[in-house]
Design a protein around this motif. Sequence first.
Motif, PDB file in Angstrom:
ATOM      1  N   VAL A 167     142.623  14.022  92.250  1.00 18.63           N
ATOM      2  CA  VAL A 167     141.261  13.537  92.011  1.00 18.63           C
ATOM      3  C   VAL A 167     140.733  14.168  90.722  1.00 18.63           C
ATOM      4  CG1 VAL A 167     138.902  13.548  92.901  1.00 18.63           C
ATOM      5  CG2 VAL A 167     140.830  13.173  94.454  1.00 18.63           C
ATOM      6  N   ALA A 168     140.253  13.340  89.810  1.00 14.60           N
ATOM      7  CA  ALA A 168     139.773  13.841  88.523  1.00 14.60           C
ATOM      8  C   ALA A 168     138.320  14.289  88.630  1.00 14.60           C
ATOM      9  CB  ALA A 168     139.906  12.750  87.466  1.00 14.60           C
ATOM     10  N   PRO A 169     137.886  15.201  87.735  1.00 19.89           N
ATOM     11  CA  PRO A 169     136.494  15.668  87.770  1.00 19.89           C
ATOM     12  C   PRO A 169     135.480  14.520  87.755  1.00 19.89           C
ATOM     13  CG  PRO A 169     137.757  17.004  86.245  1.00 19.89           C
ATOM     14  CD  PRO A 169     138.676  15.910  86.703  1.00 19.89           C
ATOM     15  N   ASN A 170     135.732  13.470  86.970  1.00 26.84           N
ATOM     16  CA  ASN A 170     134.733  12.391  86.911  1.00 26.84           C
ATOM     17  C   ASN A 170     134.631  11.645  88.242  1.00 26.84           C
ATOM     18  OD1 ASN A 170     137.242  11.188  86.544  1.00 26.84           O
ATOM     19  ND2 ASN A 170     136.384   9.488  85.370  1.00 26.84           N
ATOM     20  N   GLN A 171     135.740  11.591  88.995  1.00 29.52           N
ATOM     21  CA  GLN A 171     135.688  10.949  90.317  1.00 29.52           C
ATOM     22  C   GLN A 171     134.902  11.798  91.310  1.00 29.52           C
ATOM     23  OE1 GLN A 171     140.053  10.444  90.539  1.00 29.52           O
ATOM     24  NE2 GLN A 171     139.575   8.385  91.269  1.00 29.52           N
ATOM     25  N   LEU A 172     135.183  13.121  91.262  1.00 28.59           N
ATOM     26  CA  LEU A 172     134.431  14.010  92.160  1.00 28.59           C
ATOM     27  C   LEU A 172     132.944  13.952  91.800  1.00 28.59           C
ATOM     28  CD1 LEU A 172     134.598  16.042  94.477  1.00 28.59           C
ATOM     29  CD2 LEU A 172     134.800  17.861  92.776  1.00 28.59           C
ATOM     30  N   ALA A 173     132.669  13.875  90.493  1.00 25.05           N
ATOM     31  CA  ALA A 173     131.269  13.795  90.044  1.00 25.05           C
ATOM     32  C   ALA A 173     130.603  12.539  90.603  1.00 25.05           C
ATOM     33  CB  ALA A 173     131.216  13.795  88.523  1.00 25.05           C
ATOM     34  N   GLU A 174     131.322  11.436  90.598  1.00 27.68           N
ATOM     35  CA  GLU A 174     130.755  10.185  91.102  1.00 27.68           C
ATOM     36  C   GLU A 174     130.470  10.290  92.604  1.00 27.68           C
ATOM     37  OE1 GLU A 174     133.109   6.698  90.207  1.00 27.68           O
ATOM     38  OE2 GLU A 174     131.797   5.438  91.458  1.00 27.68           O
ATOM     39  N   LEU A 175     131.434  10.860  93.311  1.00 28.69           N
ATOM     40  CA  LEU A 175     131.275  11.045  94.755  1.00 28.69           C
ATOM     41  C   LEU A 175     130.038  11.893  95.047  1.00 28.69           C
ATOM     42  CD1 LEU A 175     134.315  11.927  96.985  1.00 28.69           C
ATOM     43  CD2 LEU A 175     132.174  13.095  97.309  1.00 28.69           C
ATOM     44  N   LEU A 235     135.701   9.781 101.902  1.00 32.06           N
ATOM     45  CA  LEU A 235     135.959   9.206 100.572  1.00 32.06           C
ATOM     46  C   LEU A 235     136.968  10.031  99.790  1.00 32.06           C
ATOM     47  CD1 LEU A 235     132.569   8.114  99.002  1.00 32.06           C
ATOM     48  CD2 LEU A 235     134.570   6.700  99.504  1.00 32.06           C
ATOM     49  N   LEU A 236     136.810  11.354  99.865  1.00 29.40           N
ATOM     50  CA  LEU A 236     137.719  12.221  99.118  1.00 29.40           C
ATOM     51  C   LEU A 236     139.155  11.995  99.600  1.00 29.40           C
ATOM     52  CD1 LEU A 236     137.881  14.504  96.954  1.00 29.40           C
ATOM     53  CD2 LEU A 236     137.952  16.115  98.856  1.00 29.40           C
ATOM     54  N   ASP A 237     139.313  11.917 100.942  1.00 31.34           N
ATOM     55  CA  ASP A 237     140.643  11.630 101.489  1.00 31.34           C
ATOM     56  C   ASP A 237     141.204  10.344 100.915  1.00 31.34           C
ATOM     57  OD1 ASP A 237     140.998  13.834 103.047  1.00 31.34           O
ATOM     58  OD2 ASP A 237     140.080  12.961 104.840  1.00 31.34           O
ATOM     59  N   ALA A 238     140.337   9.338 100.837  1.00 32.00           N
ATOM     60  CA  ALA A 238     140.791   8.024 100.371  1.00 32.00           C
ATOM     61  C   ALA A 238     141.222   8.067  98.912  1.00 32.00           C
ATOM     62  CB  ALA A 238     139.694   6.992 100.579  1.00 32.00           C
ATOM     63  N   ILE A 239     140.390   8.656  98.038  1.00 34.90           N
ATOM     64  CA  ILE A 239     140.785   8.650  96.613  1.00 34.90           C
ATOM     65  C   ILE A 239     141.897   9.657  96.352  1.00 34.90           C
ATOM     66  CG2 ILE A 239     138.733   7.657  95.541  1.00 34.90           C
ATOM     67  CD1 ILE A 239     137.702  10.450  95.040  1.00 34.90           C
ATOM     68  N   SER A 287     132.605   3.170  94.596  1.00 32.07           N
ATOM     69  CA  SER A 287     131.520   2.318  95.126  1.00 32.07           C
ATOM     70  C   SER A 287     132.082   1.213  96.015  1.00 32.07           C
ATOM     71  CB  SER A 287     130.688   1.743  93.981  1.00 32.07           C
ATOM     72  OG  SER A 287     131.531   1.286  92.961  1.00 32.07           O
ATOM     73  N   ALA A 288     133.255   0.688  95.655  1.00 31.16           N
ATOM     74  CA  ALA A 288     133.876  -0.345  96.490  1.00 31.16           C
ATOM     75  C   ALA A 288     134.272   0.247  97.844  1.00 31.16           C
ATOM     76  CB  ALA A 288     135.102  -0.923  95.786  1.00 31.16           C
ATOM     77  N   ILE A 307     132.895   2.686  99.423  1.00 32.19           N
ATOM     78  CA  ILE A 307     131.707   2.926 100.245  1.00 32.19           C
ATOM     79  C   ILE A 307     131.366   1.659 101.027  1.00 32.19           C
ATOM     80  CG2 ILE A 307     129.215   3.415 100.194  1.00 32.19           C
ATOM     81  CD1 ILE A 307     129.749   5.260  97.817  1.00 32.19           C
ATOM     82  N   GLU A 308     131.488   0.526 100.343  1.00 32.13           N
ATOM     83  CA  GLU A 308     131.213  -0.757 100.997  1.00 32.13           C
ATOM     84  C   GLU A 308     132.269  -1.055 102.060  1.00 32.13           C
ATOM     85  OE1 GLU A 308     128.609  -2.648 100.805  1.00 32.13           O
ATOM     86  OE2 GLU A 308     127.677  -1.414  99.242  1.00 32.13           O
ATOM     87  N   THR A 309     133.535  -1.092 101.632  1.00 32.16           N
ATOM     88  CA  THR A 309     134.589  -1.534 102.554  1.00 32.16           C
ATOM     89  C   THR A 309     134.722  -0.608 103.759  1.00 32.16           C
ATOM     90  OG1 THR A 309     136.233  -0.382 101.209  1.00 32.16           O
ATOM     91  CG2 THR A 309     135.985  -2.741 100.812  1.00 32.16           C
ATOM     92  N   LYS A 310     134.482   0.664 103.569  1.00 26.31           N
ATOM     93  CA  LYS A 310     134.603   1.585 104.701  1.00 26.31           C
ATOM     94  C   LYS A 310     133.296   1.699 105.495  1.00 26.31           C
ATOM     95  CE  LYS A 310     138.437   4.506 103.176  1.00 26.31           C
ATOM     96  NZ  LYS A 310     139.373   4.100 104.249  1.00 26.31           N
ATOM     97  N   GLY A 311     132.268   0.984 105.041  1.00 23.34           N
ATOM     98  CA  GLY A 311     130.989   1.021 105.753  1.00 23.34           C
ATOM     99  C   GLY A 311     130.382   2.411 105.805  1.00 23.34           C
ATOM    100  N   LEU A 312     130.432   3.118 104.671  1.00 24.54           N
ATOM    101  CA  LEU A 312     129.975   4.508 104.665  1.00 24.54           C
ATOM    102  C   LEU A 312     128.529   4.655 104.203  1.00 24.54           C
ATOM    103  CD1 LEU A 312     133.153   6.208 103.190  1.00 24.54           C
ATOM    104  CD2 LEU A 312     132.410   6.164 105.572  1.00 24.54           C
TER     105      LEU A 312
END
Length: 492
Positions: free
Chosen positions: A382-390, A407-411, A420-421, A423-428
């Motif tokens: 997981v890259a810093p920008n992804q963690l930042a987005e989360l 989410l972290l597990d997923a990425i 963002s996708a 969050i939708e598909t997993k209903g989070l």
Amino acid sequence: MTNSATKTQSTTKSPLIQGYEVVIGFETHAQLLTNSKIFSRASTHFGAEPNTQACAVDLALPGALPVMNRRAVECAIRLGLALGSHVANRSIFARKNYFYPDLPKGYQISQFEIPVVQGGEVSFFMGTTPKTVRLVRAHLEEDAGKSLHEDFIGMSGIDLNRAGTPLLEIVTEPDMRSSLEAVAYAKELHKIVTWIQVCDGNMQEGSFRCDANVSVRKPGEALGTRREIKNLNSFKFMQQAIDYEVRWQIEQLEEGRAIEQATVLFDPESGETRSMRTKEDAADYRYFPDPDLPPLIIAPEWIEEVRRSMPELPRAMADRFVSNYGLPAYDATTLTQSQQMASFFEATVRGCGQAKLVSNWLMGELSRKLNEENIEIEHCPVAPNQLAELITHIAAGEISNNSGKVLLDAIWSDPKDEISALIETKGLKQVNDSEALEKLIDEVLAANAENVAQFKAGKEKAFNALIGQAMKASKGQANPQQLTELLKKKLS
Ligand code: ADP
Ligand code: MG
């Protein structure tokens, strides 16, 4: 020499073992990150076929002359600056004479009376207690070759690839008072030498080797006789070896035997230390200035130039994390354990603000996953920008902390996935809609009349039970703050 005696005394009382105080001083050999040897142009690359990287100088052929490696001196300057030492503007190389098959010259070139790095200190925390270990010196020297014992043919071979490899030997005052302090010191020194890029720190390959000098005494008595445990190349063995040695020395003294100064080896198989030789004195080595090498002169301008090229040091960086990001000191110290961790932290904060949340995630969930899968942070999927987005989604109240973990597990397993996708598909998505929440609360209140009555009768705990029920009814997706506020309003 620095005068930090007062600082050393600031630590808590030494722990006693069977009424004895443990005294430890370290001599550490750090192999320097140079391409070529300290006095020759042969390569220092690790792992080559035996005797393919030893030139006339390393083999001590008659007439071969040593020439100082400038980069090795620069490493010494860097270390001196990092440890707050005095970098001598004039130091001397000496011959340390002894016979050993892996030492073709019959002497090792080292520094004796005037070393290049003088004094300084290493400071670290034992839990929350600060500890300072004073340094005596750090001197430049060459490594010896290696004897290879080929048991299957009953012979020994000599590999001179390592002969002439540049080392800094870093010597402490006998300031450590337990095996734990010794290991903490070694870890801190290891962090510093790798951080300032003078040593790769690879302990298996022998790039960072510690000798622990250990003695015991009754509190208030003069220093006891020490035994030196050679070549400890793992932090785990370091602690085991010292613990064994301390028990052994106490047993000897309790049985009325005196400790004899000696050099010992630790055997990881048996967990014991064994005497290798009774220790020589400096006089046995008949040190004298090496006539082949002029004094090492370091101009002040060079020191200043090196100073300008130094990276921010871990302690300074930790202080900056406290003042710039408002982090607790504990977080700041933990995040500056490695440069990679520190830069991951800063890159993530650049992406989302939220320093404390980033710190929590790095020290918590992310570290846990890295440990679990035995991955170094520089290889984190997981890259810093992804963690930042989360974290941005969490901070905005769009998802809960627990959903963040999902989410972290997923990425983690599929880093290309869009957050963002997901969050939708997993209903989070957290339920922030107050109308929906109010409806949910009404249902919960109706179904839990008993809790409502208890709360009205003054039982605070009943409130938490209601929050728990509402959270459950929302399948964990209600925004907890909003839920609490709405419930309070309903009940008042
Ligand atoms: P040598 O020159 O024989 O190597 P030094 O006096 O330079 O001996 O000390 C080597 C190391 O041993 C240093 O790290 C020093 O702090 C440590 N040391 C010296 N005396 C003691 C002692 N009594 N107990 C534990 N460590 C000691
Ligand atoms: Mg010594």
